[in-house]
Design an enzyme around this catalytic site. Sequence first.
Site, PDB file in Angstrom:
ATOM      1  N   CYS A 185       0.818  -1.225   0.000  1.00  0.00           N
ATOM      2  CA  CYS A 185       0.000   0.000   0.000  1.00  0.00           C
ATOM      3  C   CYS A 185       0.847   1.269   0.000  1.00  0.00           C
ATOM      4  CB  CYS A 185      -0.944  -0.002   1.190  1.00  0.00           C
ATOM      5  SG  CYS A 185      -1.985  -1.447   1.196  1.00  0.00           S
ATOM      6  N   HIS A 217      -2.947   7.083   3.519  1.00  0.00           N
ATOM      7  CA  HIS A 217      -3.446   5.841   2.915  1.00  0.00           C
ATOM      8  C   HIS A 217      -4.839   5.555   3.489  1.00  0.00           C
ATOM      9  CE1 HIS A 217      -4.121   1.912   1.568  1.00  0.00           C
ATOM     10  NE2 HIS A 217      -3.718   1.281   2.650  1.00  0.00           N
ATOM     11  N   ASN A 270     -10.599   0.354   0.913  1.00  0.00           N
ATOM     12  CA  ASN A 270      -9.133   0.389   0.882  1.00  0.00           C
ATOM     13  C   ASN A 270      -8.669  -0.056  -0.509  1.00  0.00           C
ATOM     14  OD1 ASN A 270      -6.416  -0.198   1.057  1.00  0.00           O
ATOM     15  ND2 ASN A 270      -6.548  -1.246   3.029  1.00  0.00           N
TER      16      ASN A 270
HETATM   17  N1  ACO Z   1     -19.163  -7.934  10.239  1.00  0.00           N
HETATM   18  C1  ACO Z   1     -19.547  -8.256  11.489  1.00  0.00           C
HETATM   19  N2  ACO Z   1     -18.700  -8.758  12.411  1.00  0.00           N
HETATM   20  C2  ACO Z   1     -17.417  -8.937  12.041  1.00  0.00           C
HETATM   21  C3  ACO Z   1     -16.971  -8.606  10.752  1.00  0.00           C
HETATM   22  C4  ACO Z   1     -17.907  -8.099   9.838  1.00  0.00           C
HETATM   23  N3  ACO Z   1     -17.564  -7.737   8.570  1.00  0.00           N
HETATM   24  N4  ACO Z   1     -15.653  -8.894  10.686  1.00  0.00           N
HETATM   25  C5  ACO Z   1     -15.280  -9.346  11.887  1.00  0.00           C
HETATM   26  N5  ACO Z   1     -16.353  -9.387  12.697  1.00  0.00           N
HETATM   27  C6  ACO Z   1     -16.416  -9.827  14.106  1.00  0.00           C
HETATM   28  C7  ACO Z   1     -15.304 -10.789  14.446  1.00  0.00           C
HETATM   29  O1  ACO Z   1     -15.657 -12.086  14.071  1.00  0.00           O
HETATM   30  C8  ACO Z   1     -15.213 -10.612  15.943  1.00  0.00           C
HETATM   31  O2  ACO Z   1     -16.253 -11.343  16.517  1.00  0.00           O
HETATM   32  P1  ACO Z   1     -16.025 -12.142  17.903  1.00  0.00           P
HETATM   33  O3  ACO Z   1     -15.660 -11.095  18.914  1.00  0.00           O
HETATM   34  O4  ACO Z   1     -17.342 -12.795  18.142  1.00  0.00           O
HETATM   35  O5  ACO Z   1     -14.893 -13.080  17.636  1.00  0.00           O
HETATM   36  C9  ACO Z   1     -15.544  -9.130  16.154  1.00  0.00           C
HETATM   37  O6  ACO Z   1     -16.191  -8.690  14.941  1.00  0.00           O
HETATM   38  C10 ACO Z   1     -14.342  -8.270  16.422  1.00  0.00           C
HETATM   39  O7  ACO Z   1     -13.363  -8.556  15.440  1.00  0.00           O
HETATM   40  P2  ACO Z   1     -11.983  -7.839  15.442  1.00  0.00           P
HETATM   41  O8  ACO Z   1     -11.161  -8.358  14.297  1.00  0.00           O
HETATM   42  O9  ACO Z   1     -11.410  -7.863  16.807  1.00  0.00           O
HETATM   43  O10 ACO Z   1     -12.439  -6.343  15.107  1.00  0.00           O
HETATM   44  P3  ACO Z   1     -11.618  -5.025  15.175  1.00  0.00           P
HETATM   45  O11 ACO Z   1     -12.323  -4.067  16.040  1.00  0.00           O
HETATM   46  O12 ACO Z   1     -10.163  -5.250  15.423  1.00  0.00           O
HETATM   47  O13 ACO Z   1     -11.759  -4.478  13.677  1.00  0.00           O
HETATM   48  C11 ACO Z   1     -10.566  -4.337  11.600  1.00  0.00           C
HETATM   49  C12 ACO Z   1     -11.273  -5.245  12.597  1.00  0.00           C
HETATM   50  C13 ACO Z   1     -11.574  -3.362  11.038  1.00  0.00           C
HETATM   51  C14 ACO Z   1      -9.994  -5.197  10.486  1.00  0.00           C
HETATM   52  C15 ACO Z   1      -9.450  -3.579  12.352  1.00  0.00           C
HETATM   53  O14 ACO Z   1      -8.635  -4.471  13.062  1.00  0.00           O
HETATM   54  C16 ACO Z   1      -8.600  -2.793  11.412  1.00  0.00           C
HETATM   55  O15 ACO Z   1      -9.050  -1.830  10.836  1.00  0.00           O
HETATM   56  N6  ACO Z   1      -7.326  -3.132  11.247  1.00  0.00           N
HETATM   57  C17 ACO Z   1      -6.442  -2.459  10.324  1.00  0.00           C
HETATM   58  C18 ACO Z   1      -6.699  -3.006   8.987  1.00  0.00           C
HETATM   59  C19 ACO Z   1      -5.981  -2.256   7.916  1.00  0.00           C
HETATM   60  O16 ACO Z   1      -5.809  -1.054   7.996  1.00  0.00           O
HETATM   61  N7  ACO Z   1      -5.571  -2.988   6.922  1.00  0.00           N
HETATM   62  C20 ACO Z   1      -4.977  -2.480   5.784  1.00  0.00           C
HETATM   63  C21 ACO Z   1      -3.568  -2.027   5.961  1.00  0.00           C
HETATM   64  S1  ACO Z   1      -2.477  -2.579   4.761  1.00  0.00           S
HETATM   65  C22 ACO Z   1      -3.333  -2.566   3.413  1.00  0.00           C
HETATM   66  O17 ACO Z   1      -3.885  -1.561   3.102  1.00  0.00           O
HETATM   67  C23 ACO Z   1      -3.442  -3.829   2.611  1.00  0.00           C
END
Ligand code: ACO
Length: 317
Positions: free
Chosen positions: A108, A242, A272
């Site tokens: 990215c 980004h 993204n």
């Molecule tokens: N809809 C509903 N529930 C969901 C979804 C969804 N789409 N996806 C996950 N969940 C659930 C999970 O199963 C979990 O449930 P559980 O507690 O029963 O196990 C719960 O939501 C919490 O999941 P987490 O993964 O802990 O959620 P978090 O608050 O960490 O958010 C996210 C996840 C949005 C991916 C976050 O971690 C994030 O933004 N990380 C950075 C990602 C990023 O920026 N990536 C790109 C960078 S590099 C590039 O660009 C390729």
Amino acid sequence: MKIIGTGRAHPSKVVTNAMLEQFLDTNDEWIVSRTGMKERRVISSEKLEDMAADAARKAIEDAGLKPDDIDYIICSNVVNEYITPGLSCIIQGAIGAKCACVDVNAACSGFIYALDMADDRIRAGKAKHILVVAAEEPTRMVDWTDRSLCVLFGDGAGAVVVSYGEGMIASRLTTQSKTDCLYYVRKLEPTPYITKPEYGAPMYMNGREVFKTAVLSSSRDIKRLLDKAGLQPSDIKYYILHQANMRIIEAIANWLKLDMSYFPHNVDRCGNTSSASIPLLLDELAREGKLKKGDKILMSAFGAGFTTGACIFEWTK
Ligand code: ACO
């Protein structure tokens, strides 16, 4: 180096959160509160190379040039249908340019790496007009039955044309080999001699680890760049970050103690789009007339690797 033209192309298909609810156990509230995304543009009938060429043509036209005037093409890309040739070679043929071409994969952060390479080449006097394209289809790397990943991405292509001038003020690139929190493994063709175990699997991401690393590394890059340039956070007109997640952008804004008017975004509409997200947003701002001559812009990206890239430049158009 200065930016003299910008362009962008989006896929035609708009995928809303409500559309995802039809085949995934997810909901609009979860997606918006965790990511800020309401919809994304996803490749359906288009080919990525056509979108890349479209963005490139628009940037060249915006620069008041012809494809013949371009003497180097750098394309930032993580994945597309071709392993080889590079997407830059395909773009060259499509737009009718005749120069040398190269692809760069810095995930990215790739657009910033490509800009930095272009800056070096222009400073060295090896090129006059360079086309930098970032074309990405991350929606093709994820498992669309995995709600934790497929909701996050969109596709697109952004381009700029750069030339000699007083635009680039400072840049910074970093890489730390931290390959276990974000990767996508593709299985290669078999041979009669391969004896090691091999596998292919859709993208894996440790979301929390990426979130933390992204906020820390981007904040650090921004601080170092502002110090290097002798600028205060409020001297920057726009922070074009980004577009991975609205919460990452908000965390960086809080850390800088700046309000959100400094942080334009398209993640709510585009998802993204990997290294394309910054040039997509830059073109949007430029075409909406939001960039004025003399404005200072800071761009900062992070991605798999873990790579980071950031730069400050002055808008000179
Ligand atoms: N809809 C509903 N529930 C969901 C979804 C969804 N789409 N996806 C996950 N969940 C659930 C999970 O199963 C979990 O449930 P559980 O507690 O029963 O196990 C719960 O939501 C919490 O999941 P987490 O993964 O802990 O959620 P978090 O608050 O960490 O958010 C996210 C996840 C949005 C991916 C976050 O971690 C994030 O933004 N990380 C950075 C990602 C990023 O920026 N990536 C790109 C960078 S590099 C590039 O660009 C390729």
